[in-house]
Write an enzyme that holds these catalytic residues in place. Structure first.
Site, mmCIF file in Angstrom:
data_model
loop_
_atom_site.group_PDB
_atom_site.id
_atom_site.type_symbol
_atom_site.label_atom_id
_atom_site.label_comp_id
_atom_site.label_asym_id
_atom_site.label_seq_id
_atom_site.Cartn_x
_atom_site.Cartn_y
_atom_site.Cartn_z
ATOM 1 C CG ASP A 17 -0.425 6.247 -19.504
ATOM 2 O OD1 ASP A 17 0.645 5.930 -20.123
ATOM 3 O OD2 ASP A 17 -0.897 4.623 -18.625
ATOM 4 N NE ARG A 97 -7.897 4.325 -8.154
ATOM 5 C CZ ARG A 97 -7.549 5.427 -8.326
ATOM 6 N NH1 ARG A 97 -7.430 6.243 -8.275
ATOM 7 N NH2 ARG A 97 -5.889 5.398 -9.355
ATOM 8 C CG ASP A 126 -7.646 1.083 -9.692
ATOM 9 O OD1 ASP A 126 -7.140 1.136 -8.853
ATOM 10 O OD2 ASP A 126 -5.887 2.227 -9.586
ATOM 11 C CB SER A 180 2.794 4.220 -12.109
ATOM 12 O OG SER A 180 2.870 2.650 -11.206
#
Length: 404
Positions: A17, A97, A126, A180
């Site tokens: 990605d 994050r 996110d 994922s």
């Protein structure tokens, strides 16, 4: 240059990605791309990310080991609050994050970049966490979220884009991954695809940080965790750095099948999602911290902490680490931890963690008050007046209702 962007700092993992995003930024924004890869203890070799970024023409590449800062400055403050989102999630993805976004902004300022970019999708939490942090720390920054702009909305299209531009793809990426993942020193998460049916039990082959509880040792493991001012500082008497301590607890807890969670949670963006998590060391750390608080915190302080904890956890989950209300709550929480010092002994056995001992030089537990044996410090007759005064309003209510 598109939207006037000259240089952008990309949160880069080196995977499919973000490698596609890197080239897409070059193709569509015509800008210089700086890459930032954070080592938060995910257990992956990060140097291949450097090699791939160099191959794609990146001149400024940042790969940083942030494990100690991650645990000391983010995980530990959160654990002082005993934070659990929706009663059970230890916020392993959420708490990483703000650190990644903080470094993105710092690197942007150091390199003269006018934008940052991330690989979060337009359906997840996110994107919110990254961008709220970015705007809090640099209100003038531009944030680029390719998943909200491009039409590469499937894995097949990503692979086709990569192949057309000679971006190397791991062989396993050509097929559909069963789920994922996101990993750091605190946890690993599994979401999507094979897990999207909340009725289906996760495959045992999926788990990487813990043995199945039924396959854990038949004898319990005992461990002692030492605390100073609310933070864990030692395991079995050995002083350890924050990251080393969490790593040690991960090993001990994982070997005993501790820390698995299968959760359907409410995302901030409005939908429910099913996630499976492994947080072995964090599960033990939470139990240990509550154990030491049980003898060092006054009842009023302990109960107030429990009342504000859901709000604090929600702020972290939703991305408000740098919001004033989170900082205000943190100040209150940190004040409560000044005497949360001592040692907790825990029993780890087949998926469970149990506090079996606790001691502290600041303990509020007094055996002479709590004993069921004869004592000279507590007059049991005093309880009669205490009960009568507290029962008065209930008696008055009862009299009224019986007369109605």
């Amino acid at each position: 240059m598109r939207d006037g962007v000259k240089k952008v700092v990309l949160a880069y993992s080196g995977g499919l990605d973000t490698s596609v995003i890197l080239r897409w930024l070059q193709d569509n924004y015509g800008c210089e791309v700086v890459t930032f890869t954070a080592d938060l203890g995910q257990g992956e070799e990060l140097e291949p990310a450097r090699a791939k970024a160099e191959m794609l023409g990146v001149k400024e590449i940042f790969i940083e080991d942030l494990q100690e800062s991650f645990v000391k400055d983010f995980v530990f403050p959160m654990f002082r609050a005993n934070a659990l989102y929706e009663g059970c999630y230890l916020l392993g993805t959420s708490i990483a994050r703000p650190l990644i976004a903080k470094r993105l902004i710092e690197i942007a300022e150091a390199t003269g970049a006018d934008a940052v970019a991330h690989g979060a999708t337009g359906k997840g939490n996110d994107q919110v966490r990254f961008e709220l942090t970015a705007y809090a720390l640099n209100p003038a920054i531009k944030v680029i979220a390719p998943w909200r702009e491009w039409d590469l909305n499937s894995r097949e299209k990503l692979i086709e884009y990569a192949e057309n531009r000679q971006i190397p793809i791991a062989r396993g990426k050509r097929g559909e991954a069963p789920y994922s993942t996101d990993a750091n020193l605190l946890h690993i998460s599994y979401e999507g695809r094979a897990l999207e049916d909340p009725w289906e039990e996760p495959s045992e082959e999926m788990f990487t940080r813990s043995v199945a509880p039924e396959l854990a040792p038949d004898k319990p493991t005992y461990v002692e965790v030492g605390f100073e001012a609310g933070d864990a500082v030692s395991v079995d008497g050995e002083a350890l750095s924050p990251a080393s301590l969490l790593r040690r607890l991960n090993d001990l807890a994982g070997a005993n099948g501790i820390g698995r969670l299968d959760l359907v949670e409410n995302r901030y963006v409005g939908m429910k999602s099913r996630g499976v998590y492994e947080t072995p060391g964090g599960t033990v750390l939470l139990a240990a911290h509550r154990g030491i608080e049980s003898i060092t915190l006054d009842r009023g302080a302990a109960h107030l902490k429990d009342e504000i904890m859901p709000r604090y956890a929600e702020l972290i989950y939703n991305g408000y680490w740098y919001a004033p209300e989170r900082l205000m709550l943190q100040a209150l929480i940190d004040k409560s931890q000044e005497k949360v010092t001592g040692t907790v002994r825990l029993k780890l056995f087949k998926g469970s963690v149990q506090v079996v001992g606790r001691k502290s030089p600041y303990s509020l537990y007094r055996q002479e008050f709590a004993t069921f044996e004869a004592d000279t410090v507590y007059d049991q007759h005093d309880a009669a007046g205490f009960i009568k005064l507290n029962a008065l309003r209930l008696k008055i209510l009862g009299l009224r209702d019986r007369q109605a």
